[in-house]
Motif scaffolding. Structure first.
Motif, PDB file in Angstrom:
ATOM      1  N   GLN A  31      13.675 -56.825 -12.702  1.00 14.08           N
ATOM      2  CA  GLN A  31      14.051 -58.231 -12.757  1.00 14.08           C
ATOM      3  C   GLN A  31      15.405 -58.478 -12.097  1.00 14.08           C
ATOM      4  OE1 GLN A  31      14.210 -59.812 -16.693  1.00 14.08           O
ATOM      5  NE2 GLN A  31      14.325 -61.922 -16.000  1.00 14.08           N
ATOM      6  N   ALA A  32      16.339 -57.554 -12.263  1.00 12.56           N
ATOM      7  CA  ALA A  32      17.650 -57.707 -11.642  1.00 12.56           C
ATOM      8  C   ALA A  32      17.529 -57.765 -10.124  1.00 12.56           C
ATOM      9  CB  ALA A  32      18.573 -56.562 -12.054  1.00 12.56           C
ATOM     10  N   ALA A  33      16.658 -56.948  -9.545  1.00 10.55           N
ATOM     11  CA  ALA A  33      16.459 -56.952  -8.100  1.00 10.55           C
ATOM     12  C   ALA A  33      15.869 -58.274  -7.639  1.00 10.55           C
ATOM     13  CB  ALA A  33      15.553 -55.796  -7.687  1.00 10.55           C
ATOM     14  N   ALA A  34      14.928 -58.820  -8.404  1.00 16.83           N
ATOM     15  CA  ALA A  34      14.311 -60.092  -8.035  1.00 16.83           C
ATOM     16  C   ALA A  34      15.341 -61.220  -8.070  1.00 16.83           C
ATOM     17  CB  ALA A  34      13.158 -60.405  -8.971  1.00 16.83           C
ATOM     18  N   ILE A  35      16.194 -61.225  -9.079  1.00 21.26           N
ATOM     19  CA  ILE A  35      17.229 -62.258  -9.196  1.00 21.26           C
ATOM     20  C   ILE A  35      18.206 -62.162  -8.032  1.00 21.26           C
ATOM     21  CG2 ILE A  35      19.202 -63.006 -10.585  1.00 21.26           C
ATOM     22  CD1 ILE A  35      17.517 -62.175 -13.062  1.00 21.26           C
ATOM     23  N   LEU A  36      18.660 -60.953  -7.713  1.00 22.62           N
ATOM     24  CA  LEU A  36      19.591 -60.784  -6.602  1.00 22.62           C
ATOM     25  C   LEU A  36      18.965 -61.162  -5.265  1.00 22.62           C
ATOM     26  CD1 LEU A  36      21.274 -57.428  -7.652  1.00 22.62           C
ATOM     27  CD2 LEU A  36      22.287 -59.703  -7.682  1.00 22.62           C
ATOM     28  N   ARG A  37      17.681 -60.822  -5.080  1.00 23.26           N
ATOM     29  CA  ARG A  37      16.995 -61.158  -3.838  1.00 23.26           C
ATOM     30  C   ARG A  37      16.879 -62.672  -3.680  1.00 23.26           C
ATOM     31  NH1 ARG A  37      12.425 -59.134  -4.903  1.00 23.26           N
ATOM     32  NH2 ARG A  37      11.323 -61.064  -5.261  1.00 23.26           N
ATOM     33  N   LYS A  38      16.498 -63.390  -4.753  1.00 25.15           N
ATOM     34  CA  LYS A  38      16.379 -64.848  -4.688  1.00 25.15           C
ATOM     35  C   LYS A  38      17.726 -65.501  -4.418  1.00 25.15           C
ATOM     36  CE  LYS A  38      12.331 -65.329  -7.613  1.00 25.15           C
ATOM     37  NZ  LYS A  38      11.832 -65.779  -8.917  1.00 25.15           N
ATOM     38  N   ALA A  39      18.787 -64.969  -5.038  1.00 24.90           N
ATOM     39  CA  ALA A  39      20.120 -65.536  -4.824  1.00 24.90           C
ATOM     40  C   ALA A  39      20.556 -65.373  -3.372  1.00 24.90           C
ATOM     41  CB  ALA A  39      21.132 -64.874  -5.760  1.00 24.90           C
ATOM     42  N   SER A  40      20.293 -64.211  -2.789  1.00 26.80           N
ATOM     43  CA  SER A  40      20.688 -64.008  -1.388  1.00 26.80           C
ATOM     44  C   SER A  40      19.853 -64.873  -0.450  1.00 26.80           C
ATOM     45  CB  SER A  40      20.582 -62.533  -0.998  1.00 26.80           C
ATOM     46  OG  SER A  40      19.239 -62.127  -0.985  1.00 26.80           O
TER      47      SER A  40
END
Length: 159
Positions: free
Chosen positions: A113-122
């Motif tokens: 989930q952390a990777a998905a959040i960071l990817r969406k933010a970028s």
């Protein structure tokens, strides 16, 4: 990210975990010397040691114990094997100092989930993300300023 990872334990604890499966020597506050196979080490330095030889505080006291649990607060010092000089943790420290705190490639990368959040933010920063709930440009409720479609309030039809 720290040198030893995100789990917030220090270098001595990581080194102690790396020593699991090796023969160690522990001195307790009572003056006992315990030598045996480190089976498990906890983050509070509690040790579970198997096949122990316990030398008492008095000269000549010696007994064999099959297994022993030593509370971390009772430990004075621990002698670890020489092979731990080449532990992977020291490679991370060397890299940390050489590159000014940047983690090695592939280490510390977010997963799940952390990777998905960071990817969406970028992607949002680059202006490329339009997915998610409600689509792009819609606020809470989806009606613009929060009212129903047409702008009228309940009970005020046609005014």
């Amino acid at each position: 990210m720290s040198v030893v990872g995100n789990n917030r334990v220090g270098i001595p604890i990581v080194l102690l975990h790396d020593a699991e499966g090796a023969v160690i020597t522990v001195e307790t506050k009572k003056g006992e010397l315990i030598r045996g196979l480190l089976f498990e080490a906890e983050d509070m330095m509690n040790l579970y040691i198997k096949k122990c030889v316990v030398h008492g505080p008095k000269q000549g006291e010696k007994r064999n114990v099959e297994q022993m649990y030593v509370r971390g607060s009772e430990i004075t010092f621990i002698v670890l094997p020489e092979m731990l000089r080449h532990a992977p943790m020291f490679q991370r420290i060397h890299h940390w100092r050489k590159h000014g705190g940047a983690p090695p490639e592939g280490v510390g990368a977010a997963v799940g989930q952390a990777a998905a959040i960071l990817r969406k933010a970028s992607e949002r920063r680059r202006g490329g993300f339009h997915g998610g709930r409600g689509g792009f440009g819609r606020g809470r409720g989806g009606f613009g300023r929060g009212g129903p479609p047409g702008g009228s309030m309940p009970g005020h039809y046609g005014r």
